[in-house]
Design a protein around this motif. Structure first.
Motif, PDB file in Angstrom:
ATOM      1  N   LEU A  97     -14.964 -54.875 -27.788  1.00 37.64           N
ATOM      2  CA  LEU A  97     -15.456 -56.150 -26.946  1.00 37.64           C
ATOM      3  C   LEU A  97     -15.011 -57.216 -28.125  1.00 37.64           C
ATOM      4  CD1 LEU A  97     -17.645 -57.599 -25.257  1.00 37.64           C
ATOM      5  CD2 LEU A  97     -19.387 -56.926 -26.878  1.00 37.64           C
ATOM      6  N   ARG A  98     -14.524 -58.135 -27.439  1.00 37.96           N
ATOM      7  CA  ARG A  98     -14.070 -59.436 -28.250  1.00 37.96           C
ATOM      8  C   ARG A  98     -14.494 -60.383 -27.384  1.00 37.96           C
ATOM      9  NH1 ARG A  98     -11.415 -60.311 -32.881  1.00 37.96           N
ATOM     10  NH2 ARG A  98     -10.168 -62.253 -32.727  1.00 37.96           N
ATOM     11  N   ARG A  99     -15.260 -61.620 -27.916  1.00 38.97           N
ATOM     12  CA  ARG A  99     -15.858 -62.601 -27.289  1.00 38.97           C
ATOM     13  C   ARG A  99     -15.685 -63.865 -28.150  1.00 38.97           C
ATOM     14  NH1 ARG A  99     -15.621 -59.708 -23.123  1.00 38.97           N
ATOM     15  NH2 ARG A  99     -17.473 -59.546 -21.652  1.00 38.97           N
ATOM     16  N   ARG A 100     -15.109 -64.928 -27.549  1.00 38.34           N
ATOM     17  CA  ARG A 100     -14.937 -66.268 -28.376  1.00 38.34           C
ATOM     18  C   ARG A 100     -16.506 -66.925 -27.938  1.00 38.34           C
ATOM     19  NH1 ARG A 100     -11.543 -68.185 -31.506  1.00 38.34           N
ATOM     20  NH2 ARG A 100     -11.926 -70.484 -32.072  1.00 38.34           N
ATOM     21  N   LEU A 101     -17.246 -67.402 -28.794  1.00 39.23           N
ATOM     22  CA  LEU A 101     -18.448 -68.224 -28.661  1.00 39.23           C
ATOM     23  C   LEU A 101     -18.465 -69.510 -28.907  1.00 39.23           C
ATOM     24  CD1 LEU A 101     -20.488 -65.281 -30.794  1.00 39.23           C
ATOM     25  CD2 LEU A 101     -20.103 -65.222 -28.187  1.00 39.23           C
ATOM     26  N   GLY A 102     -18.708 -70.271 -27.718  1.00 42.75           N
ATOM     27  CA  GLY A 102     -18.499 -71.665 -27.839  1.00 42.75           C
ATOM     28  C   GLY A 102     -19.585 -72.208 -28.540  1.00 42.75           C
ATOM     29  N   ARG A 103     -19.315 -73.177 -29.117  1.00 36.77           N
ATOM     30  CA  ARG A 103     -20.174 -74.048 -30.217  1.00 36.77           C
ATOM     31  C   ARG A 103     -21.405 -74.370 -29.640  1.00 36.77           C
ATOM     32  NH1 ARG A 103     -18.496 -79.558 -32.536  1.00 36.77           N
ATOM     33  NH2 ARG A 103     -19.475 -80.421 -30.616  1.00 36.77           N
ATOM     34  N   ALA A 104     -22.532 -73.936 -30.371  1.00 33.45           N
ATOM     35  CA  ALA A 104     -23.625 -74.128 -29.838  1.00 33.45           C
ATOM     36  C   ALA A 104     -24.265 -73.855 -28.397  1.00 33.45           C
ATOM     37  CB  ALA A 104     -23.996 -75.731 -30.133  1.00 33.45           C
ATOM     38  N   ASP A 105     -23.441 -73.053 -27.950  1.00 35.09           N
ATOM     39  CA  ASP A 105     -23.656 -72.433 -26.441  1.00 35.09           C
ATOM     40  C   ASP A 105     -24.499 -71.142 -26.503  1.00 35.09           C
ATOM     41  OD1 ASP A 105     -23.935 -71.839 -23.779  1.00 35.09           O
ATOM     42  OD2 ASP A 105     -21.465 -71.839 -23.561  1.00 35.09           O
ATOM     43  N   LEU A 106     -25.848 -71.565 -26.403  1.00 31.40           N
ATOM     44  CA  LEU A 106     -26.885 -70.339 -26.506  1.00 31.40           C
ATOM     45  C   LEU A 106     -26.732 -69.446 -25.345  1.00 31.40           C
ATOM     46  CD1 LEU A 106     -29.786 -71.734 -28.390  1.00 31.40           C
ATOM     47  CD2 LEU A 106     -27.825 -70.483 -29.320  1.00 31.40           C
ATOM     48  N   ARG A 107     -26.106 -69.799 -24.287  1.00 33.94           N
ATOM     49  CA  ARG A 107     -25.721 -68.732 -23.094  1.00 33.94           C
ATOM     50  C   ARG A 107     -24.981 -67.626 -23.874  1.00 33.94           C
ATOM     51  NH1 ARG A 107     -23.530 -73.137 -18.963  1.00 33.94           N
ATOM     52  NH2 ARG A 107     -22.443 -73.414 -20.866  1.00 33.94           N
ATOM     53  N   ALA A 108     -24.552 -67.895 -24.517  1.00 35.30           N
ATOM     54  CA  ALA A 108     -23.455 -66.639 -25.185  1.00 35.30           C
ATOM     55  C   ALA A 108     -24.544 -65.492 -25.888  1.00 35.30           C
ATOM     56  CB  ALA A 108     -22.738 -67.163 -26.002  1.00 35.30           C
ATOM     57  N   VAL A 109     -25.542 -65.515 -25.876  1.00 41.87           N
ATOM     58  CA  VAL A 109     -26.556 -64.812 -26.589  1.00 41.87           C
ATOM     59  C   VAL A 109     -26.823 -63.613 -25.338  1.00 41.87           C
ATOM     60  CG1 VAL A 109     -28.464 -64.031 -27.619  1.00 41.87           C
ATOM     61  CG2 VAL A 109     -27.345 -66.241 -28.309  1.00 41.87           C
TER      62      VAL A 109
ATOM     63  N   ASP B 159     -20.993 -75.418 -36.896  1.00 41.41           N
ATOM     64  CA  ASP B 159     -20.510 -76.602 -35.992  1.00 41.41           C
ATOM     65  C   ASP B 159     -19.265 -76.418 -35.381  1.00 41.41           C
ATOM     66  OD1 ASP B 159     -22.996 -78.152 -36.518  1.00 41.41           O
ATOM     67  OD2 ASP B 159     -21.798 -79.013 -38.207  1.00 41.41           O
ATOM     68  N   ASP B 160     -19.010 -74.862 -35.420  1.00 43.18           N
ATOM     69  CA  ASP B 160     -17.801 -74.529 -34.499  1.00 43.18           C
ATOM     70  C   ASP B 160     -17.873 -73.357 -33.772  1.00 43.18           C
ATOM     71  OD1 ASP B 160     -15.113 -74.352 -34.057  1.00 43.18           O
ATOM     72  OD2 ASP B 160     -14.676 -74.857 -36.039  1.00 43.18           O
ATOM     73  N   ASP B 161     -16.876 -72.974 -33.178  1.00 42.76           N
ATOM     74  CA  ASP B 161     -16.913 -71.748 -32.383  1.00 42.76           C
ATOM     75  C   ASP B 161     -17.280 -70.488 -33.151  1.00 42.76           C
ATOM     76  OD1 ASP B 161     -16.583 -73.286 -30.281  1.00 42.76           O
ATOM     77  OD2 ASP B 161     -14.494 -72.425 -29.827  1.00 42.76           O
ATOM     78  N   ALA B 162     -17.433 -69.394 -32.761  1.00 42.30           N
ATOM     79  CA  ALA B 162     -17.452 -68.125 -33.358  1.00 42.30           C
ATOM     80  C   ALA B 162     -16.973 -66.998 -32.471  1.00 42.30           C
ATOM     81  CB  ALA B 162     -18.976 -67.626 -33.689  1.00 42.30           C
ATOM     82  N   VAL B 163     -16.463 -65.915 -33.264  1.00 41.43           N
ATOM     83  CA  VAL B 163     -15.880 -64.839 -32.320  1.00 41.43           C
ATOM     84  C   VAL B 163     -16.793 -63.420 -32.757  1.00 41.43           C
ATOM     85  CG1 VAL B 163     -13.948 -63.331 -32.216  1.00 41.43           C
ATOM     86  CG2 VAL B 163     -13.605 -65.692 -32.793  1.00 41.43           C
ATOM     87  N   LEU B 164     -17.139 -62.864 -31.629  1.00 37.43           N
ATOM     88  CA  LEU B 164     -18.052 -61.551 -31.695  1.00 37.43           C
ATOM     89  C   LEU B 164     -17.131 -60.291 -31.621  1.00 37.43           C
ATOM     90  CD1 LEU B 164     -20.368 -59.742 -31.497  1.00 37.43           C
ATOM     91  CD2 LEU B 164     -20.371 -60.330 -28.832  1.00 37.43           C
TER      92      LEU B 164
ATOM     93  N   LEU C 121     -27.065 -61.989 -35.190  1.00 38.43           N
ATOM     94  CA  LEU C 121     -25.770 -62.430 -35.554  1.00 38.43           C
ATOM     95  C   LEU C 121     -25.278 -63.646 -34.674  1.00 38.43           C
ATOM     96  CD1 LEU C 121     -24.066 -59.386 -36.797  1.00 38.43           C
ATOM     97  CD2 LEU C 121     -25.695 -60.696 -37.956  1.00 38.43           C
ATOM     98  N   VAL C 122     -25.201 -63.473 -33.387  1.00 38.08           N
ATOM     99  CA  VAL C 122     -24.635 -64.670 -32.355  1.00 38.08           C
ATOM    100  C   VAL C 122     -25.415 -65.928 -32.686  1.00 38.08           C
ATOM    101  CG1 VAL C 122     -24.096 -65.177 -30.175  1.00 38.08           C
ATOM    102  CG2 VAL C 122     -23.535 -62.818 -30.926  1.00 38.08           C
ATOM    103  N   THR C 123     -26.788 -65.811 -32.460  1.00 35.97           N
ATOM    104  CA  THR C 123     -27.743 -66.812 -32.492  1.00 35.97           C
ATOM    105  C   THR C 123     -27.442 -67.649 -33.918  1.00 35.97           C
ATOM    106  OG1 THR C 123     -29.314 -65.921 -31.087  1.00 35.97           O
ATOM    107  CG2 THR C 123     -30.054 -67.685 -32.329  1.00 35.97           C
ATOM    108  N   ASN C 124     -27.533 -66.616 -35.205  1.00 33.26           N
ATOM    109  CA  ASN C 124     -27.075 -67.270 -36.452  1.00 33.26           C
ATOM    110  C   ASN C 124     -25.918 -68.004 -36.291  1.00 33.26           C
ATOM    111  OD1 ASN C 124     -29.484 -66.573 -37.358  1.00 33.26           O
ATOM    112  ND2 ASN C 124     -28.675 -64.961 -38.553  1.00 33.26           N
ATOM    113  N   ALA C 125     -24.909 -67.810 -35.822  1.00 36.77           N
ATOM    114  CA  ALA C 125     -23.662 -68.400 -35.735  1.00 36.77           C
ATOM    115  C   ALA C 125     -23.468 -69.627 -34.903  1.00 36.77           C
ATOM    116  CB  ALA C 125     -22.340 -67.319 -35.216  1.00 36.77           C
TER     117      ALA C 125
END
Length: 143
Positions: free
Chosen positions: A17-29, A68-73, A59-63
């Motif tokens: 699984l690979r997902r880009r997580l948008g900055r401060a977008d908690l819907r990603a959790v 102040d940027d995107d993250a990658v799961l 981990l996702v929430t922390n990131a």
């Protein structure tokens, strides 16, 4: 299994699984939890789903909250188990912090990592480019 040109068995690629997580977008959790649940179902280890989802959420929430940027799961099923990693682009290392009774409501940073430390079979933080990767592993054979 098919054969490789050298005559050895061809292995199927590990489920990932690979997902880009948008900055401060908690819907990603919750989206990350759903995708991870599906990966674990494919892996045949749905019983590990609750722990894996909880730790991934941390981990996702922390990131998303502390950068102040995107993250990658990335979550990968390996022969020995599951590895989940969240990369961000901030160099600071997170550290688990055991809560104390006299902590105010504002002092909650680091508590989620105590869960990761307690429930994962292994976990860690490693430098990754300008940022870091926080990861955990769950063994395949663990209940």
């Amino acid at each position: 299994m098919e054969e490789k040109p050298d005559g050895g068995p061809e292995r199927a690629p590990a489920p990932q699984l690979r997902r880009r997580l948008g900055r401060a977008d908690l819907r990603a959790v919750p989206e990350a939890r759903r995708a991870l649940r599906e990966l674990l179902r494919q892996w045949g280890r749905p019983g590990r789903s609750e722990i894996a989802e909880l730790l991934t959420s941390e981990l996702v929430t922390n990131a998303l909250v502390h950068t102040d940027d995107d993250a990658v799961l990335t979550a990968t099923v390996r022969p020995g188990g599951l590895r989940v990693e969240v990369r961000d682009f901030v160099a600071g290392r997170p550290a688990p912090r055991v809560p104390h009774a006299d902590d105010g409501a504002q002092r909650t940073n680091g508590r989620g990592l105590v869960l990761v430390q307690s429930l994962a079979d292994s976990w860690g933080v490693r430098p990754h480019g300008v940022g870091k990767a926080v990861w955990f592993e769950l063994d395949a054979g663990a209940a």
